[in-house]
Structure formats: structure tokens, C-alpha cells
Design an enzyme around this catalytic site. Structure first.
Site, PDB file in Angstrom:
ATOM      1  N   MET A 141       0.943  -1.347  -0.037  1.00 22.64           N
ATOM      2  CA  MET A 141      -0.108   0.118  -0.026  1.00 22.64           C
ATOM      3  C   MET A 141       0.900   1.210   0.009  1.00 22.64           C
ATOM      4  O   MET A 141       1.381   1.667   0.991  1.00 22.64           O
ATOM      5  CB  MET A 141      -1.069  -0.058   1.240  1.00 22.64           C
ATOM      6  CG  MET A 141      -1.768  -1.107   1.218  1.00 22.64           C
ATOM      7  SD  MET A 141      -2.944  -1.199   2.687  1.00 22.64           S
ATOM      8  CE  MET A 141      -4.247   0.282   1.967  1.00 22.64           C
ATOM      9  N   SER A 142       1.058   1.953  -1.069  1.00 25.12           N
ATOM     10  CA  SER A 142       1.740   3.184  -1.490  1.00 25.12           C
ATOM     11  C   SER A 142       1.435   4.157  -0.473  1.00 25.12           C
ATOM     12  O   SER A 142       2.433   5.309  -0.516  1.00 25.12           O
ATOM     13  CB  SER A 142       1.927   3.151  -2.872  1.00 25.12           C
ATOM     14  OG  SER A 142       0.939   3.763  -3.499  1.00 25.12           O
ATOM     15  N   GLY A 144      -1.327   5.732  -2.033  1.00 22.98           N
ATOM     16  CA  GLY A 144      -2.286   6.338  -2.919  1.00 22.98           C
ATOM     17  C   GLY A 144      -3.544   5.550  -3.284  1.00 22.98           C
ATOM     18  O   GLY A 144      -3.827   4.562  -2.630  1.00 22.98           O
ATOM     19  N   ASP A 187      -4.823   3.901  -5.968  1.00 25.56           N
ATOM     20  CA  ASP A 187      -4.997   2.590  -6.455  1.00 25.56           C
ATOM     21  C   ASP A 187      -4.731   1.587  -5.389  1.00 25.56           C
ATOM     22  O   ASP A 187      -5.149   0.357  -5.706  1.00 25.56           O
ATOM     23  CB  ASP A 187      -3.956   2.545  -7.761  1.00 25.56           C
ATOM     24  CG  ASP A 187      -4.266   3.756  -8.910  1.00 25.56           C
ATOM     25  OD1 ASP A 187      -5.553   4.021  -8.860  1.00 25.56           O
ATOM     26  OD2 ASP A 187      -3.332   4.148  -9.288  1.00 25.56           O
ATOM     27  N   SER A 188      -3.648   1.591  -4.738  1.00 26.29           N
ATOM     28  CA  SER A 188      -3.324   0.432  -3.855  1.00 26.29           C
ATOM     29  C   SER A 188      -4.362   0.307  -2.858  1.00 26.29           C
ATOM     30  O   SER A 188      -4.629  -0.888  -2.236  1.00 26.29           O
ATOM     31  CB  SER A 188      -1.855   0.593  -3.215  1.00 26.29           C
ATOM     32  OG  SER A 188      -1.837   1.624  -2.649  1.00 26.29           O
ATOM     33  N   LEU A 242       6.203   0.145   2.091  1.00 26.26           N
ATOM     34  CA  LEU A 242       7.794   0.134   2.008  1.00 26.26           C
ATOM     35  C   LEU A 242       8.333   1.163   2.234  1.00 26.26           C
ATOM     36  O   LEU A 242       8.025   2.227   1.780  1.00 26.26           O
ATOM     37  CB  LEU A 242       7.940  -0.221   0.680  1.00 26.26           C
ATOM     38  CG  LEU A 242       7.247  -1.814   0.215  1.00 26.26           C
ATOM     39  CD1 LEU A 242       7.759  -1.991  -1.182  1.00 26.26           C
ATOM     40  CD2 LEU A 242       7.613  -2.906   1.060  1.00 26.26           C
ATOM     41  N   CYS A 280      12.535  -1.555  -9.763  1.00 22.16           N
ATOM     42  CA  CYS A 280      11.837  -1.585  -8.269  1.00 22.16           C
ATOM     43  C   CYS A 280      10.848  -2.775  -8.435  1.00 22.16           C
ATOM     44  O   CYS A 280      10.636  -3.680  -7.579  1.00 22.16           O
ATOM     45  CB  CYS A 280      11.238  -0.360  -7.892  1.00 22.16           C
ATOM     46  SG  CYS A 280      10.278  -0.534  -6.474  1.00 22.16           S
ATOM     47  N   GLY A 317      -1.736  -1.915  -6.888  1.00 22.32           N
ATOM     48  CA  GLY A 317      -2.851  -1.316  -7.541  1.00 22.32           C
ATOM     49  C   GLY A 317      -2.320  -1.106  -8.886  1.00 22.32           C
ATOM     50  O   GLY A 317      -2.850  -0.181  -9.620  1.00 22.32           O
ATOM     51  N   CYS A 355      10.776   8.410  -7.202  1.00 20.84           N
ATOM     52  CA  CYS A 355      10.641   8.683  -5.550  1.00 20.84           C
ATOM     53  C   CYS A 355      12.006   9.112  -4.840  1.00 20.84           C
ATOM     54  O   CYS A 355      11.685   9.863  -4.142  1.00 20.84           O
ATOM     55  CB  CYS A 355       9.991   7.414  -5.089  1.00 20.84           C
ATOM     56  SG  CYS A 355      11.147   5.992  -5.049  1.00 20.84           S
TER      57      CYS A 355
END
Length: 357
Positions: free
Chosen positions: A1-2, A4, A6-7, A26, A95, A119, A192
Site C-alpha cells: 500500500m503506497s 495512493g 490505486d493500492s 515499503l 523496482c 494497484g 521517488c
């Protein structure tokens, strides 16, 4: 789960489908202050908090995994090394290959989980041969199969992409209905680990004292004349037009573009746009989503948001290398970029471009 939208929706859908879901964020920076700040869709303190709040709304456990050392070695160092060698890498592919669907997946499997759900916008199906196939997403504008083209069959067999059959508009609307505060959060587009989005400036700070990247000549492709000087080859990529600082126009008045980067001598060669056209590519380090093909008469995508080009792809003995013949020219293609091969909507695999001619 970033952190954002979508995730967050992917996690909610996985939980609603009856899976036993745990949210994982992460931590990828060894020094969080060196990465970009603000809630941008991944990798910041704010994003971690957004992900935690989304997990609370969904009702799933949530943890932060520190993979910063591995991320630095596998992604950040690779990014620097590739630019130092005059190539143009894609850190998102790296990544996915080394972190999200390798380190994270291996740890998850060791802990007793069955799959990593993300996502990303892509679709998975089972082919007639029993292998898992990856296909383009329904939403052409959000399709992310290109950056997933590095995944092999084992990784695909332990992956879930709950959003592949939806549009981004639908996903945002669903997030709002579910009460997820990230419903209107902007997407992240920057690298990032480059805090301000200035890739050239970041590379200058990291590579500026690395010989031979301290500077060199900018020369004309046709005449060999030195047109100017630069501070380092890391500040250029094939096809670049802006920021050349040549100081005088070409005799025909047309703009010049970067045609070649030679990091050993520090030479950057520039010339007219038509000299950027390439029709033949060679690829190394191929990654196949299923069985190794011998030949594919399909399409190739050469950039994350580039269009597909009709192509014939021939794989070398034992799958060691790839020769790609484009049926129409591509422009501004640089060594280090990924060539992702498609058969219709199915992703066959990918390779890193070694030469373009």
C-alpha cells in the site's frame, strides 16, 4: 500500500473478495529527508500515514517493511551506474523486478501468504497451456503492463492486480464510496528518490566527481565540430532537445538533438531529428513472462507511455539475447531503456536495449 488511491482500492477489493489481506507499506529511503516530501503517491512519511488510514478504513492489519538498504543497492545504485555508463534506465521496472515482486514476494511467501496484490493496472488470465498470462488493462490511458514486463511466470503466479478491469475514473469513484480519504489524491509521476524532480541535478550531485563524468565536448554529428562543453554526460539522454546550451543554431536553422553519448571520452554528439530514427534493436537480459519464445510477430513498446510499434522479435539460442526489427522507425531510443514485447494484448516479456541502429 503506497499511500495512493490505486493500492488502497486494490486492498479493499482483495479483502472484499474474501482473501486474508495484510497491508504493507515499503520504507525505501535510508534517509527519509532526502526523498521527496508531501503526499505524492508513494515513499514519503505522509504517504505512509495515508496508507495506514486506508488500512484502518478497510479493516485490515498494516505494517511498514524497511527495504531501504536493498532498494538503494538494487534500484538507486543501478540508476546511477546506468547513467554513468551513458544509458537511460527505468527505475520503476527495476523496482518491480527486484523489490515489489521479489523481495516483498519472497518475504510474504516465507510468512505464509500466497500472493502480492498491487494497484497496478494490468490483467491476469490463465492460458490454454495452464500458464498465467499478463494482458493490458482495460483503461488504455492507465495501463501499466510495460513496467510489469520484467515479471516471470513464478512471480505472476503469485500476483494479483485487482484494478486491471477498471478505469481510473471508476477507481476514484469507488474509493470515495468506500470512505477512503485518498480518493482525490494526485497520482505520483516523479522518481521517488529524486526529491525535487530534477533528475539531472540529482545525478550531478551524485556523479559530478566521478571521472569521466565531469565534462566533455558537445560535437556536431555531420562535421565533428565542437559546438560547446557540458558538465557531465549524466545530464543527457538520447533524443534530448532542451538544455544543450550550444549557443548557436544549426546552419539549416533546425533544432539539434542528442544522438549519442560516449561516457568514456565524455563526448555528446548532436544532430538533426531524422538521425534519431532507428529500426533495429538488440536486447540483453531478457525476462519472459511465460515460456521462452523463438520468434514473435507482434508489437514492441519502448517507453512507459509510448505507443506500440509493429515488430518482429527473434530470440537467440537458449534465450540469451533478442533481436528486434521495427516495421516503422522509432525516435530517440536509448540504450538502457526496456523493450517490452506484446502478442496482441498479452505481454510476452522484455529486454534491456543494448544497441539501437
Amino acid at each position: 500500500m503506497s499511500g495512493g488511491v490505486d493500492s488502497a482500492v486494490a486492498a479493499a477489493r482483495a479483502a472484499e473478495a474474501g482473501h486474508d489481506v495484510t497491508g504493507i507499506h515499503l520504507a525505501l529511503s535510508r534517509n527519509p529527508a532526502s526523498y521527496r516530501s508531501g503526499a505524492r503517491g508513494c515513499c514519503t512519511i505522509e504517504d505512509s500515514n495515508d496508507a495506514r488510514r486506508a488500512a484502518d478504513v478497510i479493516g485490515i492489519p498494516f505494517y511498514v517493511w524497511d527495504l531501504s538498504e536493498q532498494f538503494h543497492e538494487e534500484v538507486v545504485e543501478d540508476f546511477m551506474d546506468e547513467y554513468a555508463a551513458g544509458r537511460t534506465p527505468n527505475p520503476c521496472l527495476r523496482c518491480n523486478e527486484k523489490i515489489k515482486f521479489a523481495a516483498v514476494l519472497e518475504r510474504g511467501l516465507a510468512l505464509g501468504y500466497d500472493a502480492v496484490a498491487t494497484g497496478h493496472y494490468a490483467q491476469l488470465t490463465t492460458g490454454t497451456d495452464g500458464l498465467v498470462e499478463m494482458h493490458r488493462a482495460v483503461d488504455d490511458g492507465k495501463d501499466q503492463s510495460y513496467v510489469l514486463g520484467v515479471l516471470d511466470q513464478r512471480q505472476l503466479a503469485h500476483s494479483l492486480f485487482p484494478l486491471g478491469g477498471s478505469t481510473k475514473v471508476d477507481v476514484r469513484a469507488e474509493a470515495a464510496r468506500r470512505g477512503l480519504l485518498v480518493a482525490d489524491k494526485p497520482d505520483s509521476h516523479d522518481i521517488c528518490f529524486v526529491a525535487d524532480g530534477d533528475n539531472a541535478g540529482w545525478l550531478r550531485d551524485k556523479l559530478g566527481d566521478r571521472a569521466p563524468n565531469h565534462g566533455g565536448p558537445i560535437v556536431d554529428d555531420a562535421t565533428g565540430e565542437e559546438l560547446g562543453r557540458h558538465d557531465g554526460t549524466y545530464g543527457f539522454t538520447i533524443g534530448q532537445r532542451k538544455g544543450l546550451r550550444i549557443g548557436r543554431p544549426a546552419p539549416d536553422g533546425k533544432p539539434r538533438f542528442v544522438l549519442d553519448i560516449e561516457p568514456v571520452s565524455g563526448t555528446v554528439t548532436v544532430g538533426p531529428h531524422e538521425r534519431l530514427a532507428v529500426r533495429r534493436l538488440t536486447g540483453i537480459r531478457p525476462r519472459w513472462c511465460g515460456s521462452v519464445p523463438g520468434r514473435v510477430d507482434g508489437t514492441v513498446q519502448l517507453r512507459a507511455h509510448g505507443r506500440e510499434l509493429p515488430a518482429t522479435v527473434v530470440v537467440g539460442e537458449r534465450g540469451a539475447g533478442v533481436d528486434i526489427e521495427l516495421h516503422e522507425p522509432a525516435y530517440g531510443i536509448a540504450p538502457g531503456q526496456a523493450a517490452v514485447v506484446y502478442d496482441g494484448t498479452r505481454v510476452v516479456g522484455s529486454a534491456t536495449i543494448a544497441t539501437a541502429r
